[in-house]
Design an enzyme around this catalytic site. Structure first.
Site, PDB file in Angstrom:
ATOM      1  N   HIS A 171       0.810  -1.222   0.000  1.00  0.00           N
ATOM      2  CA  HIS A 171       0.000   0.000   0.000  1.00  0.00           C
ATOM      3  C   HIS A 171       0.838   1.265   0.000  1.00  0.00           C
ATOM      4  O   HIS A 171       0.406   2.294  -0.507  1.00  0.00           O
ATOM      5  CB  HIS A 171      -1.035  -0.049   1.127  1.00  0.00           C
ATOM      6  CG  HIS A 171      -2.127  -1.011   0.780  1.00  0.00           C
ATOM      7  ND1 HIS A 171      -2.138  -2.305   1.246  1.00  0.00           N
ATOM      8  CD2 HIS A 171      -3.177  -0.890  -0.063  1.00  0.00           C
ATOM      9  CE1 HIS A 171      -3.184  -2.933   0.723  1.00  0.00           C
ATOM     10  NE2 HIS A 171      -3.832  -2.105  -0.070  1.00  0.00           N
ATOM     11  N   GLU A 221     -11.026 -10.937  -4.919  1.00  0.00           N
ATOM     12  CA  GLU A 221      -9.588 -10.857  -4.629  1.00  0.00           C
ATOM     13  C   GLU A 221      -9.105 -12.024  -3.772  1.00  0.00           C
ATOM     14  O   GLU A 221      -7.958 -12.065  -3.353  1.00  0.00           O
ATOM     15  CB  GLU A 221      -9.245  -9.517  -3.977  1.00  0.00           C
ATOM     16  CG  GLU A 221     -10.081  -9.134  -2.787  1.00  0.00           C
ATOM     17  CD  GLU A 221      -9.733  -7.736  -2.242  1.00  0.00           C
ATOM     18  OE1 GLU A 221      -8.706  -7.171  -2.626  1.00  0.00           O
ATOM     19  OE2 GLU A 221     -10.517  -7.244  -1.412  1.00  0.00           O
ATOM     20  N   ASP A 243      -4.405  -8.560  -4.377  1.00  0.00           N
ATOM     21  CA  ASP A 243      -4.606  -9.619  -3.389  1.00  0.00           C
ATOM     22  C   ASP A 243      -4.835 -10.963  -4.045  1.00  0.00           C
ATOM     23  O   ASP A 243      -4.379 -11.993  -3.536  1.00  0.00           O
ATOM     24  CB  ASP A 243      -5.790  -9.271  -2.478  1.00  0.00           C
ATOM     25  CG  ASP A 243      -5.363  -8.299  -1.396  1.00  0.00           C
ATOM     26  OD1 ASP A 243      -4.331  -8.551  -0.770  1.00  0.00           O
ATOM     27  OD2 ASP A 243      -6.053  -7.282  -1.214  1.00  0.00           O
ATOM     28  N   CYS A 271      -9.585  -3.652 -10.820  1.00  0.00           N
ATOM     29  CA  CYS A 271      -9.045  -2.447 -10.183  1.00  0.00           C
ATOM     30  C   CYS A 271      -7.686  -2.700  -9.525  1.00  0.00           C
ATOM     31  O   CYS A 271      -7.138  -1.822  -8.889  1.00  0.00           O
ATOM     32  CB  CYS A 271     -10.028  -1.877  -9.171  1.00  0.00           C
ATOM     33  SG  CYS A 271     -10.354  -2.985  -7.799  1.00  0.00           S
TER      34      CYS A 271
END
Ligand code: PEP
Ligand code: MG
Length: 595
Positions: free
Chosen positions: A202, A444, A468, A515
């Site tokens: 992240h 995910e 993920d 995404c």
């Protein structure tokens, strides 16, 4: 540019690491030391006790001053913060029980004051985390914070506050927590270099969001620089240059301008549709983390927001954001996006996005544990507050709600039941919301992809989260540079799960978006549209290049390429096949990657 004395030192070039965000930038190194400093332990004489206690008193006063300064800054900047948090820290420093404990310990053990303070606070933190009481567990992070601050003062080390910096810096750190990244001084941080991390951690995603060059996964990099060293990051070519020669500084300043011009040049694409040569239209949306990115979604030509990572509202504030604060944020996104679709994902906390509560809990497998929708379902008050804020904001635009990390139908049904409950409360309170709001889920987790056909009848859309999906399918931690060679979006298992999800969406007539970061790499664009994706969402900076590729591709050829690739059984063959296709059709892209 200011004259820098360090540039007369010997120039050093480092080419290790993983580029996670492109660009060229320069500034002074700001080397962050690790969390709790190394604490030396040595014996003292009884006659030295008074002096050691004086040193502690001085360190406590300095710590109090730090806390008051931060509190003052928070009061002027953060509207939603619960400022009692700082007062609790100040009270802890004056706690008479703790002070008596420290005095007794130093008399009994005759050790230096750093060792005494470290032991005492370790014992308190340990006791609190073992208590069967959520409140005390959550306070462990506060104890650690105080421990770190007092020790830094005792050891005469400077604790760097990256929230307010005086000059342009490149941060050099072991790692950066997501909340450190979210709270840093955006005016002066010009790039990141870290020892750990991967492309989809992240922190990396945030670097792209802020369009800051970043290179991660360079082991021991902190030992190679000292504070103030002048550094150039050339994240277009994976290079770091320390103490550059004047000639190189000039060269890279030019490279920086050339790159910025190149990015600007692509802006002619902003008003054009992402449509293949045989008129197959793809929607290109933006992923955002903070409101500051909204303008950039428009300047890069996004047609909507495909993923708003709402947890950043939580990571940026000191305390839980209230329903009102969240409502204001959601309303602002919707209003500023002018009726374009906006997909807001409910909070995905846990994993590497840690709240104080998560830090205190210290899971052994945070990515497999108390994360995301699981955290929300175990915290009905937090989940309800967010859903109320979202539903109330839904009348201000085209809002869609998305739930992360759904692992199967039963979990999804629990979530939907919860949403119904919240809707009912609002109805009873006569609060307006869009009753037909679209609700979708992220795919995910492999179990979700494998049961996509069973999940599809219960939702309005799917969005594939490859970041993920790859880590869970291949059992590779997305932030661990030691295993990053195995983290590959082109693994046949990943491609097959993506294809299964798209097929389930098609047979149930619901849209499927992607995404994850895979969607923003132009090398993948032809393959992804060939697999059947009609919507891609990515960091805004990637939109122009992806659009350029789509506008020069034929959908018929893309489908053929996807079929050929799906028939292959290993990464090496898939990569070669894809690269050969892309080299033939888009040689400029391959040149860029290889340069
Ligand atoms: C993903 O997992 O692909 C995703 C988009 O979510 P995040 O990166 O926030 O986990
Ligand atoms: Mg995810």
């Amino acid at each position: 540019m200011k004259k820098n004395n360090n540039i007369i030192n010997k120039e050093k070039e480092i080419t290790r690491g993983i580029v996670v965000s492109h660009g060229v930038s320069m500034g002074k190194a700001l080397v962050l030391t690790s969390d709790i400093p190394y604490v030396p332990k040595y014996s003292i004489m009884r006659s030295q006790i008074a002096h050691e206690l004086d040193r502690l008193e001085e360190a406590i006063q300095k710590t109090k001053q730090d806390i008051r300064t931060i509190k003052k800054k928070a009061e002027s900047e953060i509207i939603s913060a619960n400022l009692n948090y700082f007062d609790a820290h100040l009270l802890m420093l004056d706690d008479p029980v703790l002070q008596t404990q420290i005095k007794t310990d130093i008399h009994n053990s005759l050790l230096n004051i750093e060792a005494i303070v470290d032991n005492a606070l370790n014992a308190i933190a340990k006791k609190m985390s073992s208590m069967d009481n959520e409140y005390f567990k959550e306070r462990v992070a506060d104890v650690r914070d105080i421990q770190k601050r007092v020790l830094f003062h005792l050891l005469g080390k400077k604790q760097i506050d990256i929230q307010s910096l005086a000059e342009d810096v490149i941060i050099v750190s072991h790692d950066l927590t997501v909340s450190q990244t979210a709270n840093m001084d955006r005016r002066h941080v010009k790039g990141f270099i870290t020892e750990v991390g991967g492309k989809t951690s992240h922190t990396a995603i945030f670097a792209r969001a802020l369009e800051l060059p970043a290179i991660v996964g360079i082991s021991d990099i902190r030992s190679e620089f000292k504070d103030g060293d002048y550094i150039i990051i050339d994240a277009n070519h994976g290079k770091i240059i320390a103490n550059p020669t004047v000639k190189n500084i000039k060269l890279y300043e030019t490279a920086k301008h050339v790159y910025e011009r190149f990015i600007k040049k692509l802006s002619f694409l902003n008003q054009l549709p992402a449509e293949s040569t045989d008129h197959h239209k793809i929607n290109l949306n933006a992923n955002i983390e903070i409101l500051d990115e909204i303008d950039s979604t428009k300047t890069h030509g996004a047609e909507g927001i495909g993923l708003f990572r709402s947890e950043f509202i939580f990571l940026e504030s000191i305390d839980l954001p209230s329903e009102e604060r969240q409502f204001e944020v959601y309303k602002e996104v919707l209003t500023r996006m002018n009726n374009m679709p906006v997909v807001i994902r409910t909070i995905d906390l846990g994993g590497d996005k840690l709240t104080k509560e998560h830090e205190a809990y210290q899971e052994s497998n945070p990515f497999l544990g108390w994360r995301s929708i699981r955290y929300c379902l175990s915290k009905p008050e937090i989940f309800r507050t967010q859903l109320r804020a979202l539903l109330r904001a839904s009348v201000y635009g085209k809002l869609e709600i998305m739930f992360p990390m759904i692992s199967g139908v039963d979990e999804l049904l629990m979530v939907k039941e919860f949403v119904e409950m919240v809707k009912n409360d609002l109805r009873k309170e006569k609060i307006e919301f869009n009753n037909d709001i679209k609700m979708g889920i992220m795919i995910e987790v492999p179990s979700a992809a494998l049961s996509a056909d069973a999940l599809a009848p219960h939702v309005d859309f799917f969005s594939i989260g490859t970041n993920d999906l790859i880590q869970y399918t291949l059992a590779v931690d997305r932030g661990n540079e030691k295993v990053s060679y195995l983290y590959n979006s082109l693994h046949p298992a990943v491609l097959r799960l993506i294809k299964m999800t798209i097929s389930a969406g098609e047979s149930h007539n619901i849209p499927v978006e992607m995404c994850g970061e895979m969607a923003g790499n132009p090398i993948n664009s032809v393959l992804l549209i060939g697999l059947g994706l009609k919507e891609l969402s990515m960091s805004s900076v990637f939109i122009p290049e992806v659009k350029k590729v789509i506008r020069s591709s034929s959908y018929i050829e893309a489908k053929k390429l996807a079929d050929e690739i799906l028939a292959l059984g290993n990464v090496d063959k898939i990569e070669k096949h894809l690269m050969t296709f892309m080299r033939t059709h888009f040689p400029y892209l391959i040149d860029k990657i290889m340069s």
